[in-house]
Each structure stands twice: as C-alpha cells, then as structure tokens.
Design an enzyme around this catalytic site. Sequence first.
Site, PDB file in Angstrom:
ATOM      1  N   ALA A  66       0.862  -1.668   0.182  1.00 41.09           N
ATOM      2  CA  ALA A  66      -0.335  -0.301   0.110  1.00 41.09           C
ATOM      3  C   ALA A  66       0.961   1.371   0.025  1.00 41.09           C
ATOM      4  CB  ALA A  66      -0.766   0.170   0.962  1.00 41.09           C
ATOM      5  N   GLU A 134       4.887  -4.585   7.319  1.00 35.60           N
ATOM      6  CA  GLU A 134       4.226  -3.560   7.939  1.00 35.60           C
ATOM      7  C   GLU A 134       4.643  -3.173   9.352  1.00 35.60           C
ATOM      8  OE1 GLU A 134       2.805  -6.078   5.925  1.00 35.60           O
ATOM      9  OE2 GLU A 134       1.378  -5.279   4.644  1.00 35.60           O
TER      10      GLU A 134
HETATM   11  N1  CAA Z   1       4.864   3.097  -0.768  1.00 38.52           N
HETATM   12  C1  CAA Z   1       5.060   4.681  -1.861  1.00 38.52           C
HETATM   13  N2  CAA Z   1       6.093   4.484  -2.300  1.00 38.52           N
HETATM   14  C2  CAA Z   1       6.716   3.161  -3.140  1.00 38.52           C
HETATM   15  C3  CAA Z   1       6.335   2.242  -2.076  1.00 38.52           C
HETATM   16  C4  CAA Z   1       5.105   2.029  -0.536  1.00 38.52           C
HETATM   17  N3  CAA Z   1       5.097   0.699  -0.812  1.00 38.52           N
HETATM   18  N4  CAA Z   1       7.538   1.130  -2.098  1.00 38.52           N
HETATM   19  C5  CAA Z   1       8.184   2.043  -3.024  1.00 38.52           C
HETATM   20  N5  CAA Z   1       7.952   2.935  -3.296  1.00 38.52           N
HETATM   21  C6  CAA Z   1       8.763   4.140  -3.774  1.00 38.52           C
HETATM   22  C7  CAA Z   1      10.044   4.727  -2.519  1.00 38.52           C
HETATM   23  O1  CAA Z   1       9.488   5.242  -2.236  1.00 38.52           O
HETATM   24  C8  CAA Z   1      10.783   5.101  -4.319  1.00 38.52           C
HETATM   25  O2  CAA Z   1      10.007   6.780  -4.881  1.00 38.52           O
HETATM   26  P1  CAA Z   1      11.203   8.131  -5.084  1.00 38.52           P
HETATM   27  O3  CAA Z   1      11.936   7.717  -5.788  1.00 38.52           O
HETATM   28  O4  CAA Z   1      10.060   8.687  -5.156  1.00 38.52           O
HETATM   29  O5  CAA Z   1      11.372   7.773  -3.971  1.00 38.52           O
HETATM   30  C9  CAA Z   1      10.346   4.356  -5.371  1.00 38.52           C
HETATM   31  O6  CAA Z   1       9.174   3.687  -5.325  1.00 38.52           O
HETATM   32  C10 CAA Z   1      11.691   3.297  -5.908  1.00 38.52           C
HETATM   33  O7  CAA Z   1      11.421   2.840  -4.540  1.00 38.52           O
HETATM   34  P2  CAA Z   1      13.204   2.559  -3.596  1.00 38.52           P
HETATM   35  O8  CAA Z   1      14.010   3.228  -4.073  1.00 38.52           O
HETATM   36  O9  CAA Z   1      12.930   2.646  -1.531  1.00 38.52           O
HETATM   37  O10 CAA Z   1      13.348   1.346  -4.309  1.00 38.52           O
HETATM   38  P3  CAA Z   1      14.760   0.257  -3.840  1.00 38.52           P
HETATM   39  O11 CAA Z   1      15.300  -1.241  -4.552  1.00 38.52           O
HETATM   40  O12 CAA Z   1      15.713   0.963  -2.413  1.00 38.52           O
HETATM   41  O13 CAA Z   1      13.570  -0.658  -2.615  1.00 38.52           O
HETATM   42  C11 CAA Z   1      11.818  -1.776  -1.637  1.00 38.52           C
HETATM   43  C12 CAA Z   1      12.876  -1.519  -3.010  1.00 38.52           C
HETATM   44  C13 CAA Z   1      12.478  -2.966  -0.751  1.00 38.52           C
HETATM   45  C14 CAA Z   1      10.644  -2.687  -2.433  1.00 38.52           C
HETATM   46  C15 CAA Z   1      11.974  -0.442  -1.008  1.00 38.52           C
HETATM   47  O14 CAA Z   1      10.748   0.599  -2.299  1.00 38.52           O
HETATM   48  C16 CAA Z   1      10.758  -0.479   0.328  1.00 38.52           C
HETATM   49  O15 CAA Z   1      11.056  -1.005   1.013  1.00 38.52           O
HETATM   50  N6  CAA Z   1       9.133  -0.289   0.034  1.00 38.52           N
HETATM   51  C17 CAA Z   1       8.126  -0.383   0.720  1.00 38.52           C
HETATM   52  C18 CAA Z   1       7.749  -1.403   1.028  1.00 38.52           C
HETATM   53  C19 CAA Z   1       6.461  -1.461   2.507  1.00 38.52           C
HETATM   54  O16 CAA Z   1       6.771  -1.959   2.879  1.00 38.52           O
HETATM   55  N7  CAA Z   1       5.489  -2.240   2.214  1.00 38.52           N
HETATM   56  C20 CAA Z   1       4.087  -2.475   2.806  1.00 38.52           C
HETATM   57  C21 CAA Z   1       3.470  -1.065   2.738  1.00 38.52           C
HETATM   58  S1  CAA Z   1       3.417  -0.876   4.218  1.00 38.52           S
HETATM   59  C22 CAA Z   1       1.023  -1.635   3.840  1.00 38.52           C
HETATM   60  O17 CAA Z   1       1.143  -2.409   2.291  1.00 38.52           O
HETATM   61  C23 CAA Z   1       0.043  -2.300   4.057  1.00 38.52           C
HETATM   62  C24 CAA Z   1      -1.562  -2.837   3.829  1.00 38.52           C
HETATM   63  O18 CAA Z   1      -1.353  -3.953   4.680  1.00 38.52           O
HETATM   64  C25 CAA Z   1      -2.310  -2.371   3.490  1.00 38.52           C
END
Ligand code: CAA
Length: 261
Positions: A66, A134
């Site tokens: 999300a 999360e």
């Molecule tokens: N939400 C919003 N933006 C996100 C995102 C997310 N879940 N995941 C990645 N992005 C964005 C990053 O912010 C980044 O944008 P900017 O360039 O504007 O900063 C872009 O996508 C590329 O991401 P990274 O630079 O972080 O890429 P990376 O290769 O270094 O890492 C990753 C990849 C490990 C997937 C990392 O992006 C990450 O950890 N993302 C978050 C994953 C996460 O925590 N997901 C769970 C969300 S909570 C949820 O889903 C609740 C629920 O149950 C409903």
Amino acid sequence: MEYKNIVLKIEDNIALLTVNRPKALNALNSEVLSELECALYEIENNDDVKCVIITGDGEKAFVAGADIKEMLGMDAIAAAEFAKKGHSIIRFIRKMKKPVIAAVNGYALGGGFELALACDIIYASENAKLGFPEVTLGIMPGFGGTQNLVRICGEKIANELIFTGQMISAVRAKEINVVCEVLKDKESLMDRAFETAKKIASNSPKGVAFAKSAILTGVNMNLSEALDYESTLFGLLFNTEDQKEGMSAFVEKRKAKFKGK
Ligand code: CAA
C-alpha cells in the site's frame, strides 16, 4: 472506463491486468485501488473473459505494498476506510466466478502480497521477494494478510513472517505453499501464467466457477456441511448445457465446445 494506473488487456478469453505505477514500484494508493475494483468488476461482467492474470509493470515489482506516502497522513478513521477499500478488492477476487492468477514478478510486499494471496493461483519469478514489512512501519497487515496467510501456511509460519517483517524468496514461498511454481524470469513467468489461463479458459466456465465456490466456501465449513455444499453444486451442474456438451463430446470422441450455459 479509462485507467491511469492499471492496464487492462482482454484477448482470447483471458484478461491481463497490469498494475502500472512503476515510479512507486506499483504501490497501491486509493486511486489504484478504485481502478482495480472497477477493472475487476468489468472483467467479471464480461462473458468473453474466462480467466484473469494480475501482474505488475516491469521486472522489479509486482506491487511493493500500500502507498506509504498516502498512509503517512491518515488518521485512524481514514486508515480503517483504506483497509476496507483493500478488503473490498480481496473479497471481490475470492467471490469472482473467474479464476485469478497472480504472476508475481518482483517485490510483493504488504498490500501487494495480500493482493497475490487473494488470487486463486500464484506463480513467481526467481527474483520475487514476498513479505509483510508492516511492523517495521509501526502498523500491521491490513488488506487481509493476517487472515489469508494463516489459512494457507498455518499459524506458526504466518507468525514468523508477520512478526519479523522479513522478506522471503520465491523458492521459500513455494516451500510454504504460497506459490505454485517458480519461473526463471518474467518472460517464462508470463508464459506459464498464460499456459494455465488458456487451459482454464478451455474448460466449462460453470464447472470452474462452482469448483472455486466449493473450495473457498467449503474451507470455512465443517466437512459434513462442506460435502453437502459440494453435492448441491455438483447436482446443479447437471442442469447446464455444458454438462450435456462435455459428456456428449467425450462419448463422441471430440473436443467439447463450452458455452458457459
Ligand atoms: N509506497 C509508496 N512508495 C513506494 C512504496 C510504497 N509501498 N514502495 C516503494 N515506493 C517508492 C519509493 O518511495 C521510491 O520513490 P522515490 O524515488 O520517489 O523515493 C520508489 O518507489 C522506488 O523505491 P526505492 O528507491 O525504495 O527502491 P529500492 O530498490 O531501494 O527498494 C523496496 C525497493 C525494498 C521494495 C523498497 O521500496 C521498500 O521497502 N518499499 C516499501 C515496502 C513496504 O513497506 N510495503 C508495505 C507497505 S504497508 C502496507 O502494505 C499496509 C497494508 O497491509 C495495507
């Protein structure tokens, strides 16, 4: 309807639904969720579609969760509403007559993992990483993850994944019965998803839909009630043209042509 964050392609009785927000690794914000819901509704009501494949644009991410940037400013009420929006999609996929295949082509995290878990079949490419981060964000899974993972893998594995927030490989996801098969790259992943979708599309749509209902509804019943439910559905299929066609085709040694009636 025109979609900004997803691409819907329907060809040869198969709907390919691609989450297309690569700059945010296909993260699910409210707009993507609304578009997904509309597209799934459109697919379910299109009699030409017999099977659905959901994937993410590119090779890096299926869906990285999300949208954290949108959630950052939410209060408790907005967050609960957001979770309900996610649930509405998860529920809809489970209730769809048409089987849904997730082709997991990279990160499937949080809400992305939850979207995949709602699908009927999951294939993953070798580079896929699945998990529930999360708790590292101060929250917990909110699009059905705590409920669906435990039903698929059991409590201990679900606890380990959800409490640690660790990501697992596609191979590990297959070991714990989340993924059906691991494919070497995106191309072979999509080939495999389409191969399965074509097989499903060639079968009786009612037979497939009733079997999906028996599996998903029956699993929440006791065995005796579930067997009653199965026999009712089995009987109902004998009122269909597809049953006459399928069995006649067998006897006449030809390929059945199902109309879904
Ligand atoms: N939400 C919003 N933006 C996100 C995102 C997310 N879940 N995941 C990645 N992005 C964005 C990053 O912010 C980044 O944008 P900017 O360039 O504007 O900063 C872009 O996508 C590329 O991401 P990274 O630079 O972080 O890429 P990376 O290769 O270094 O890492 C990753 C990849 C490990 C997937 C990392 O992006 C990450 O950890 N993302 C978050 C994953 C996460 O925590 N997901 C769970 C969300 S909570 C949820 O889903 C609740 C629920 O149950 C409903």
